[in-house]
Motif scaffolding. Sequence first.
Motif, PDB file in Angstrom:
ATOM      1  N   PRO A 151      -4.312  -3.414   2.671  1.00  0.00           N
ATOM      2  CA  PRO A 151      -3.275  -4.373   2.267  1.00  0.00           C
ATOM      3  C   PRO A 151      -3.240  -4.584   0.757  1.00  0.00           C
ATOM      4  O   PRO A 151      -3.856  -5.500   0.233  1.00  0.00           O
ATOM      5  N   MET A 152      -2.484  -3.743   0.045  1.00  0.00           N
ATOM      6  CA  MET A 152      -2.609  -3.751  -1.410  1.00  0.00           C
ATOM      7  C   MET A 152      -1.938  -4.932  -2.098  1.00  0.00           C
ATOM      8  O   MET A 152      -2.146  -5.157  -3.276  1.00  0.00           O
ATOM      9  N   MET A 153      -1.148  -5.713  -1.350  1.00  0.00           N
ATOM     10  CA  MET A 153      -0.547  -6.909  -1.952  1.00  0.00           C
ATOM     11  C   MET A 153      -1.372  -8.165  -1.665  1.00  0.00           C
ATOM     12  O   MET A 153      -0.981  -9.258  -2.037  1.00  0.00           O
ATOM     13  N   ASP A 154      -2.493  -7.997  -0.965  1.00  0.00           N
ATOM     14  CA  ASP A 154      -3.224  -9.180  -0.530  1.00  0.00           C
ATOM     15  C   ASP A 154      -4.545  -9.374  -1.253  1.00  0.00           C
ATOM     16  O   ASP A 154      -5.275  -8.420  -1.519  1.00  0.00           O
ATOM     17  N   ASN A 211      -7.151   0.652  -3.644  1.00  0.00           N
ATOM     18  CA  ASN A 211      -6.505  -0.619  -3.289  1.00  0.00           C
ATOM     19  C   ASN A 211      -6.775  -1.683  -4.346  1.00  0.00           C
ATOM     20  O   ASN A 211      -5.868  -2.403  -4.770  1.00  0.00           O
ATOM     21  N   ASP A 212      -8.037  -1.783  -4.764  1.00  0.00           N
ATOM     22  CA  ASP A 212      -8.377  -2.829  -5.721  1.00  0.00           C
ATOM     23  C   ASP A 212      -7.778  -2.551  -7.098  1.00  0.00           C
ATOM     24  O   ASP A 212      -7.382  -3.478  -7.805  1.00  0.00           O
ATOM     25  N   VAL A 255      -1.034  -4.930 -10.206  1.00  0.00           N
ATOM     26  CA  VAL A 255       0.078  -5.834  -9.894  1.00  0.00           C
ATOM     27  C   VAL A 255       0.007  -7.074 -10.789  1.00  0.00           C
ATOM     28  O   VAL A 255       1.017  -7.610 -11.230  1.00  0.00           O
ATOM     29  N   ALA A 256      -1.227  -7.496 -11.076  1.00  0.00           N
ATOM     30  CA  ALA A 256      -1.398  -8.725 -11.858  1.00  0.00           C
ATOM     31  C   ALA A 256      -1.453  -8.475 -13.368  1.00  0.00           C
ATOM     32  O   ALA A 256      -1.279  -9.394 -14.155  1.00  0.00           O
ATOM     33  N   SER A 257      -1.706  -7.230 -13.781  1.00  0.00           N
ATOM     34  CA  SER A 257      -2.006  -6.986 -15.196  1.00  0.00           C
ATOM     35  C   SER A 257      -1.039  -6.016 -15.857  1.00  0.00           C
ATOM     36  O   SER A 257      -1.262  -5.566 -16.978  1.00  0.00           O
ATOM     37  N   GLN A 269      -7.348 -10.357   3.059  1.00  0.00           N
ATOM     38  CA  GLN A 269      -8.085  -9.121   3.361  1.00  0.00           C
ATOM     39  C   GLN A 269      -9.198  -9.371   4.371  1.00  0.00           C
ATOM     40  O   GLN A 269      -9.378  -8.633   5.327  1.00  0.00           O
ATOM     41  N   MET A 318      -4.929  -1.080  -7.560  1.00  0.00           N
ATOM     42  CA  MET A 318      -3.520  -1.466  -7.394  1.00  0.00           C
ATOM     43  C   MET A 318      -3.352  -2.977  -7.507  1.00  0.00           C
ATOM     44  O   MET A 318      -2.403  -3.470  -8.118  1.00  0.00           O
ATOM     45  N   ARG A 319      -4.281  -3.703  -6.880  1.00  0.00           N
ATOM     46  CA  ARG A 319      -4.203  -5.175  -6.921  1.00  0.00           C
ATOM     47  C   ARG A 319      -4.369  -5.674  -8.351  1.00  0.00           C
ATOM     48  O   ARG A 319      -3.677  -6.602  -8.783  1.00  0.00           O
ATOM     49  N   ASP A 320      -5.290  -5.066  -9.072  1.00  0.00           N
ATOM     50  CA  ASP A 320      -5.462  -5.418 -10.487  1.00  0.00           C
ATOM     51  C   ASP A 320      -4.158  -5.155 -11.222  1.00  0.00           C
ATOM     52  O   ASP A 320      -3.664  -6.003 -11.976  1.00  0.00           O
ATOM     53  N   GLY A 344       0.950 -10.754  -9.213  1.00  0.00           N
ATOM     54  CA  GLY A 344      -0.379 -10.726  -8.636  1.00  0.00           C
ATOM     55  C   GLY A 344      -0.313 -10.596  -7.134  1.00  0.00           C
ATOM     56  O   GLY A 344       0.760 -10.408  -6.566  1.00  0.00           O
ATOM     57  N   VAL A 345      -1.485 -10.704  -6.498  1.00  0.00           N
ATOM     58  CA  VAL A 345      -1.560 -10.565  -5.055  1.00  0.00           C
ATOM     59  C   VAL A 345      -1.650 -11.939  -4.419  1.00  0.00           C
ATOM     60  O   VAL A 345      -1.715 -12.955  -5.115  1.00  0.00           O
ATOM     61  N   ALA A 368       6.918  -5.548  -7.472  1.00  0.00           N
ATOM     62  CA  ALA A 368       6.307  -5.941  -8.751  1.00  0.00           C
ATOM     63  C   ALA A 368       5.937  -4.732  -9.601  1.00  0.00           C
ATOM     64  O   ALA A 368       5.878  -4.831 -10.824  1.00  0.00           O
ATOM     65  N   PRO A 394       4.867  -2.439  -3.834  1.00  0.00           N
ATOM     66  CA  PRO A 394       5.488  -3.745  -4.029  1.00  0.00           C
ATOM     67  C   PRO A 394       6.492  -3.676  -5.182  1.00  0.00           C
ATOM     68  O   PRO A 394       6.270  -2.962  -6.169  1.00  0.00           O
TER      69      PRO A 394
END
Lengths: 464, 296
Positions: B66-69, A200-201, A207-209, B74, A203-205, B188-189, A42, A40
């Motif tokens: 889905p790494m943006m979700d 995955n998780d 993106v936000a941090s 999910q 990465m999600r963290d 964020g996601v 971001a 992403p």
Amino acid sequence: MTSLPTLPERAAGGGSEPRDSNQLPDSTGHFDQFGGKFVPEALYAALQQLEEEFRAAMVDPEFQAELAGLLADYTGRPSPITLARRFAAAAGPSVTGEPATILLKREDLNHTGSHKINNVLGQALLTRRMGKTRVIAETGAGQHGVATATAAALFGLKCTVYMGKVDTERQALNVARMRLLGAEVIAVESGTQTLKDAMNDAMRDWVASVDDTHYLIGTVAGPHPFPLLVREFQRIISTEARAQVLARYGRLPDAVAACVGGGSNALGIFADFIPDAGVALYGFEAGGDGIDTDRHAATISAGEIGVLHGMRTYVLQNEDGQTRESHSISAGLDYPGVGPEHSWLAATGRAHYEAITDTEAMDAFRLLSQTEGIVPAIESAHALAGALKLATRLPAGPEGQPPLILVNLSGRGDKDVDTAISWFDLDTTGTGSESGQTVTADVEAAHGSDLQPGGASTGAGVEQ
Amino acid sequence: MSADLGHSGQVFADVAATGRGALVGFLHVGYPDVPTSLEAMRVLTGADGGSEGVDLVEVGMPYSDPMMDGVTIQRAGTRALERGVRTRDAFAAVEAVAATGTAAVVMTYWNLIERYGPEKFARDLAAAGGAGAITPDLTPDEAQEWLRVSDAYGLDRIFLVSPSSTDERLTSTLAACRGWVYATAVMGVTGARTTSSTLAPELVRRIREADPTVMTGVGLGISNGEQAREITAYADAAIVGSALVKALLEAEDAGNPSDLSGLRAVVADLAAGVRSGQGARSGAGTSRPTAGLVGT
């Protein structure tokens, strides 16, 4: 081995791409078609910042001195190489009639018990350099999580480790270690609940941090620049080993073997040997129940090119491009992707990749324990099983010597004792004794196979 | 020079001309199952008569990683995959939406397109009446093939920009877009949030500064009509996903996955929300002229 150019400084394209991946990735993070940054938007700024800091650090004498000091005084480097004479003998004769010479690069002796600490210390220094105060990590077997938690404690960083729920159950000891070190461990319940979902998780963290947090990826995978920087922080394995082998044997090894999940220990021990055309490179993937089944993690051997976790690489995927579930007895190899440089090395033929089944790995696990007094990580046992095969089939050395095989013993097996107990059906009660007299003399008969290399076996899947 | 509005950017411009902002709604194909998801998309468009509906439908393709979700998307995506949804089902969904007269774009992670074959994907998407695709993990940097085939089949390509995008990347990404640009409101996601983003207005301001003719949709975290109205006071469109998917998950959790009444209510609230505002290009909340926005 076909001969490969030793001076690969050639223009890319037109069929004359560099044969030495040390000159890759290119400026956009590609190893030819592999690698790249499929992330992403971001995350772009953070990846850019990381690359700039990394490139600056690599030519900063102060950074290098601090890292070298940590590797020596904290990790305990250089790690030795150990001649595994009885293990090699058990492999049977090489083509020369004598057993092959098998050398173990002892990354298991590093602080925290594996090669993971090499990369973690480098990235922890980068984290501080970027002014970030928190690290997050994914982990499979828990070795990278433990190493990250360790560095976080040492540097006073906050630390969150993402670990698949399935993996927290099979590697409970490492979860406890991370908690002791002060890290938060998150058991990931999405998807297949293993390493890919932990990634995955994380990465999600991130993106936000991303403002205050560094994602400390543990392997040579993910978006550029991770495959590059993790390789460089793991390169010390081959830099040391190459010099150690030359000093002791006056020649280079004929083959270098390592296990491959994401592939960081393998690239660590391959890196300095890649330009050495006479050194064959072997990566051993997790074959699980066998690559003719659907329960394995042999990404290069049985996968197809796709995009996963920010990189183009070999991926275990279905017809539509959905990632397939991987399987391995080894949590650290249970990953349906692989670092893009390995895909490049496989596609160009510079390195060879083969699959090792759970059974073959566990046999090698037991064999090394009982012939050398070294309990390897189950991950590393895949490389050992591969070395047993190479020992009997590789050609002789340049002067007719038995083949010289360097194996990366990437980690120690303390964390795997529970898995071994159930795999081998080990009796943990011990032999009963009263006043020095054995009470149940039959224990040896019932479970002796666990203690005798090559003995008849009663445990599931341990026939030799 | 003005931006290429393509099909879906033109939808936003046409809506803007009526004095309000546009509404974009996301649902997966295949959740709770393929036939019901197509029916849910009709609800989204308002073709069932339940509301005035959205102006553009995002047909989401479920993906294993889905790494943006966030958790809502999910969970629905995982269930759709478990129930056997295929890439080709997305084209059926696009066709179903297009049949209602509402435009549709596909939202998909790149590997699904790569695996299907970018050329074949573009051909089949165009043949189904799709306007283009949103690619959350594909930036223009890696998009050479997508640029080529989307040109060849006249498809919109909506890339994402983020509050963390540098000015340089913002400019180059806008130049690579056709249709509109997806501005992620928060770092964020995906997932419904109760508070409005403070980063989004600044990001939209930077986009306008870089190219005032580019149509901008703002997504991530918008859960109700009031938030949609707030967003469309400064952006061309509000994008809603998780709040819609959540309505379907709740129906399934209540034991009746084919009950679309919850979804209908959320759509009605959102549609009313954007209609209660004047839009970002009306001149009321902005000093920018609307001239030059249409007619490309």
